[in-house]
Design an enzyme around this catalytic site. Structure first.
Site, short mmCIF file in Angstrom:
data_model
loop_
_atom_site.label_atom_id
_atom_site.label_comp_id
_atom_site.label_asym_id
_atom_site.label_seq_id
_atom_site.Cartn_x
_atom_site.Cartn_y
_atom_site.Cartn_z
N LYS A 113 0.83 -1.21 0.00
CA LYS A 113 0.00 0.00 0.00
C LYS A 113 0.87 1.26 0.00
O LYS A 113 0.65 2.20 -0.78
CB LYS A 113 -0.93 -0.02 1.22
CG LYS A 113 -1.56 1.29 1.57
CD LYS A 113 -2.59 1.72 0.54
CE LYS A 113 -3.02 3.14 0.81
NZ LYS A 113 -4.24 3.50 0.14
N CYS A 130 -2.70 10.83 1.21
CA CYS A 130 -2.05 9.56 0.88
C CYS A 130 -0.67 9.79 0.29
O CYS A 130 0.34 9.45 0.91
CB CYS A 130 -2.92 8.80 -0.11
SG CYS A 130 -4.61 8.71 0.45
#
Ligand code: SAJ
Length: 412
Positions: free
Chosen positions: A203, A257
């Site tokens: 991720k 992110c």
């Protein structure tokens, strides 16, 4: 299946909506009293297509309930933020830890706990697993723990939650299998079983890949401004090569992110993560690059800022580089901000923002900015100039001067 989801933000709420739509009983937990009250009336707080209707219906059917406290359930999903610690760039797990502790009184043997929040490699094994072990559970035997990072794009969350492949990182293979059963309720993409630490790093690397590529595009924009080449033409030409995909330069990288996850890797292995850190530094330098060029265009006067969301066509302004640019320009210029996607009493209409402005500074790629009302702009501005840092305006009338990352060298 009954699912309790801790954190009703950008990921937790859409995830809750999809479980509810797929015949699960869902409890959505958050610390904000006002949000909980509103959610129980079917009123949502995020701008994301499709969610509002699903939540309204789920509240009516009593399959979704928002609550300040968790309840007993078959599966618990943690979707709380993980900021980074400013001093050493490491992952701040405090919200995740608090969320895990908050479900302890409600956990029963056989339950599954899934961490969706983006976390640094090794967090599940080293920090999260011990919380449940201390409470008396044996992971993989009577409690099943997994890290299953979300990987959706704001604006397309519902579709991507359903169709994207998902990484299912179990602390043990049995944990991964149990987590699969949970996502099997609504995910139609592949469920890829692996270890928690592999899921964590995968991720973080997905977003790091993008951050590094954007840094390369931003570096190209700076090189071109220096040596007198059109960066946008270079990108278009180079991308005709079947294996090249130069990204787009811009005012910096925002969101929760790309601007954060690379630091989680860097903090774990700073000696090795050289390119990752340099990419972060390059992207963090873009607001200054924008400010420097704006100053070259006009030394003083009024600037109309168009767009402060970090992402086009959304009202999401988390970590938006626009705010740093505005703060830096505010010392020299009168600033008026227009953003049709954000409700803020200080923001004004396009008409008011551009009235007697000396420069329009585009900081976000909202569709509304692709074809601006040029008659209005020509009427409102004496000598209209636009600096488009997102490179979305393709053509302007002759009387308007347009700068973008293709022609900044003209300012040298
Ligand atoms: N940006 C550029 N140039 C580009 C692309 C983006 O400057 O060529 C900027 C954008 O303007 C924005 C920032 O980067 O400020 C981030 O935008 P984004 O759309 O690339 O990413 P996010 O943060 O909205 O979503 C990402 C996605 N990750 C990847 O595409 C690898 C998404 O799939 C993840 O789910 C999400 O992060 C997340 O939750 O981690």
């Amino acid at each position: 299946m009954k699912v309790c989801i801790i954190g009703q933000g950008y990921i937790g709420l859409p995830t809750a909506a999809l479980f509810a739509r797929n015949h699960c009983e869902v409890v959505g937990v958050d610390i904000s009293e006002e949000m909980i009250k509103n959610l129980n009336k079917g009123i949502i707080h995020i701008e994301e297509p499709g969610i509002s209707d699903i939540i309204k219906k789920a509240v009516e059917l009593k399959v979704y309930k928002a609550s300040l406290t968790p309840q007993k359930a078959d599966a618990f999903i943690i979707t709380v933020p993980t900021p980074y610690i400013v001093e050493n760039y490491s992952c701040d797990l405090s919200y995740v830890i608090t969320a895990c502790e908050s479900i302890l009184p409600y956990l029963e043997k056989g339950n599954t706990v899934i961490i969706e929040s983006t976390i640094a490699p090794m967090s599940t094994d080293e920090t999260i697993k011990p919380i449940f072990e201390k409470a008396g559970f044996t992971i993989g035997k009577d409690l099943f723990l997994a890290h299953c990072p979300e990987r959706v794009l704001p604006g397309r969350i519902i579709d991507e939650l359903i169709h994207n492949d998902r990484i299912i990182g179990g602390v043990t293979p049995e944990c991964a299998k149990k987590a699969c059963e949970v996502y099997g309720q609504f995910v139609e993409g592949d469920l890829m079983l692996t270890e928690a630490k592999t899921a964590e790093l995968s991720k973080c690397m997905e977003n790091t890949f993008r951050d590094v590529n954007i840094a390369l595009a931003n570096e190209l924009a700076k090189i071109c401004a220096e040596i007198g080449v059109n960066a946008l033409d270079v990108i278009e030409m180079a991308n005709k090569h079947p294996r090249v995909n130069l990204h787009s330069p811009g005012p910096g990288v925002g969101g929760h992110c790309l601007a954060i996850d690379p630091y989680f890797i860097y903090a774990k292995a700073p000696e090795q993560a050289k390119i990752i850190k340099l990419a972060r530094d390059t992207n963090n330098s873009m607001p200054d690059f924008v400010v420097e060029n704006a100053k070259k265009i006009i030394p003083n006067g009024k600037i109309a800022i168009l767009g402060v969301s970090y992402k086009g066509n959304t009202g999401d302004d988390r970590e938006s580089p626009a705010y740093e640019i505005i703060a830096k320009l505010s010392t020299n210029y009168e600033i008026a901000i227009h953003d049709p996607h954000i409700t803020n009493p200080d923001f004004v209409s396009l008409d008011e923002a551009t009235k007697d402005a000396n420069l329009i500074l585009v900081l976000c790629d909202h569709n509304e900015f692709k074809n601006l009302d040029y008659d209005l702009i020509s009427k409102n501005m004496n000598n209209p100039i636009i600096f488009d840092t997102k490179n979305i305006i393709k053509e302007v009338p002759n009387e308007i001067k347009l700068y973008n990352y293709g022609n900044l060298y003209e300012l040298n």
